[in-house]
Design an enzyme around this catalytic site. Sequence first.
Site, PDB file in Angstrom:
ATOM      1  N   CYS A  80       0.841  -1.190   0.000  1.00  0.00           N
ATOM      2  CA  CYS A  80       0.000   0.000   0.000  1.00  0.00           C
ATOM      3  C   CYS A  80       0.884   1.251   0.000  1.00  0.00           C
ATOM      4  O   CYS A  80       1.787   1.367   0.818  1.00  0.00           O
ATOM      5  CB  CYS A  80      -0.887  -0.039   1.249  1.00  0.00           C
ATOM      6  SG  CYS A  80      -1.652   1.522   1.676  1.00  0.00           S
ATOM      7  N   GLU A  81       0.615   2.148  -0.905  1.00  0.00           N
ATOM      8  CA  GLU A  81       1.430   3.361  -0.983  1.00  0.00           C
ATOM      9  C   GLU A  81       1.172   4.324   0.168  1.00  0.00           C
ATOM     10  O   GLU A  81       1.974   5.211   0.417  1.00  0.00           O
ATOM     11  CB  GLU A  81       1.212   4.069  -2.317  1.00  0.00           C
ATOM     12  CG  GLU A  81      -0.149   4.672  -2.511  1.00  0.00           C
ATOM     13  CD  GLU A  81      -0.316   5.324  -3.866  1.00  0.00           C
ATOM     14  OE1 GLU A  81      -1.071   6.309  -3.937  1.00  0.00           O
ATOM     15  OE2 GLU A  81       0.289   4.864  -4.846  1.00  0.00           O
ATOM     16  N   HIS A  82       0.075   4.146   0.888  1.00  0.00           N
ATOM     17  CA  HIS A  82      -0.226   5.048   1.998  1.00  0.00           C
ATOM     18  C   HIS A  82       0.553   4.724   3.267  1.00  0.00           C
ATOM     19  O   HIS A  82       0.928   5.623   4.005  1.00  0.00           O
ATOM     20  CB  HIS A  82      -1.724   5.038   2.313  1.00  0.00           C
ATOM     21  CG  HIS A  82      -2.552   5.591   1.203  1.00  0.00           C
ATOM     22  ND1 HIS A  82      -3.852   5.202   0.992  1.00  0.00           N
ATOM     23  CD2 HIS A  82      -2.260   6.491   0.235  1.00  0.00           C
ATOM     24  CE1 HIS A  82      -4.328   5.851  -0.054  1.00  0.00           C
ATOM     25  NE2 HIS A  82      -3.389   6.637  -0.532  1.00  0.00           N
ATOM     26  N   HIS A  83       0.739   3.423   3.544  1.00  0.00           N
ATOM     27  CA  HIS A  83       1.396   3.019   4.789  1.00  0.00           C
ATOM     28  C   HIS A  83       2.622   2.137   4.555  1.00  0.00           C
ATOM     29  O   HIS A  83       3.249   1.703   5.514  1.00  0.00           O
ATOM     30  CB  HIS A  83       0.415   2.240   5.683  1.00  0.00           C
ATOM     31  CG  HIS A  83      -0.793   3.017   6.046  1.00  0.00           C
ATOM     32  ND1 HIS A  83      -1.994   2.881   5.382  1.00  0.00           N
ATOM     33  CD2 HIS A  83      -1.005   3.954   7.005  1.00  0.00           C
ATOM     34  CE1 HIS A  83      -2.895   3.696   5.905  1.00  0.00           C
ATOM     35  NE2 HIS A  83      -2.319   4.356   6.895  1.00  0.00           N
ATOM     36  N   GLN A 122      -5.173  -0.838  -4.417  1.00  0.00           N
ATOM     37  CA  GLN A 122      -5.814  -1.970  -5.085  1.00  0.00           C
ATOM     38  C   GLN A 122      -6.617  -1.496  -6.291  1.00  0.00           C
ATOM     39  O   GLN A 122      -6.627  -2.148  -7.330  1.00  0.00           O
ATOM     40  CB  GLN A 122      -6.694  -2.736  -4.100  1.00  0.00           C
ATOM     41  CG  GLN A 122      -7.289  -3.995  -4.692  1.00  0.00           C
ATOM     42  CD  GLN A 122      -7.974  -4.856  -3.659  1.00  0.00           C
ATOM     43  OE1 GLN A 122      -7.484  -5.019  -2.546  1.00  0.00           O
ATOM     44  NE2 GLN A 122      -9.115  -5.420  -4.013  1.00  0.00           N
ATOM     45  N   HIS A 150      -5.638  -6.190   3.530  1.00  0.00           N
ATOM     46  CA  HIS A 150      -4.696  -5.081   3.667  1.00  0.00           C
ATOM     47  C   HIS A 150      -4.226  -5.008   5.113  1.00  0.00           C
ATOM     48  O   HIS A 150      -5.042  -4.822   6.021  1.00  0.00           O
ATOM     49  CB  HIS A 150      -5.376  -3.767   3.270  1.00  0.00           C
ATOM     50  CG  HIS A 150      -5.778  -3.720   1.828  1.00  0.00           C
ATOM     51  ND1 HIS A 150      -5.244  -2.820   0.962  1.00  0.00           N
ATOM     52  CD2 HIS A 150      -6.645  -4.481   1.113  1.00  0.00           C
ATOM     53  CE1 HIS A 150      -5.777  -3.005  -0.247  1.00  0.00           C
ATOM     54  NE2 HIS A 150      -6.626  -4.015  -0.174  1.00  0.00           N
ATOM     55  N   CYS A 152      -2.786  -2.683   6.499  1.00  0.00           N
ATOM     56  CA  CYS A 152      -3.058  -1.366   7.074  1.00  0.00           C
ATOM     57  C   CYS A 152      -4.428  -1.351   7.760  1.00  0.00           C
ATOM     58  O   CYS A 152      -4.696  -0.481   8.582  1.00  0.00           O
ATOM     59  CB  CYS A 152      -2.944  -0.264   6.026  1.00  0.00           C
ATOM     60  SG  CYS A 152      -3.991  -0.469   4.588  1.00  0.00           S
TER      61      CYS A 152
END
Length: 190
Positions: A80-83, A122, A150, A152
């Site tokens: 995941c690019e956020h976390h 995703q 996920h 996250c």
Amino acid sequence: MDTERIKHAVVEFLEAIGEDPNREGLVETPDRVARMCQEVLAGTAYTNKEIAEMYGKTFELTNNSKDMVLIKDIDVFSYCEHHLALMYNMKVSVAYIPKDKVLGLSKVARIADMAAKRLQLQERLGKDIAEIISLASGSDDVAVIIKGCHSCMSARGIKKTNALTVTTTYYGAFKDNTDLQNKLLLQLKL
């Protein structure tokens, strides 16, 4: 990929969380993490077009059938690019309606795998796979359905370990033809 910068960043990270990067268990960690990044983020080195060219092995379709080709439950994982958290237990299903040629079946799996080897969402992963399949196969009629967990959501934050994310991406005939969508969804249940 700049592995020397990754190694340096890992040392900085270890120090920032209060670890000693020189202790026995961590001495080789920066090198291991750099090599891991090269492997699990290999897709960042390529555009969708380049991936389509790498895995675009096709075979002539002699019967001009308009039947759907479906490869389901392709195992992939991504981050995941956020976390920078692992997206895992991901199953990718790819359907397309061939024009004059079909892709080698293993190429579909390779495309899904390489597209996942990027920092991703995703939702974007589905679009990337659909675009690459379209470029490689020459067909505008592509569908990608992804189911995944996920970390996250499961290992931090809300900690919902059973949450499953499902995304659909429809191009061409799949976008507006609900009969075709229903046929695909029925095949996925088999």
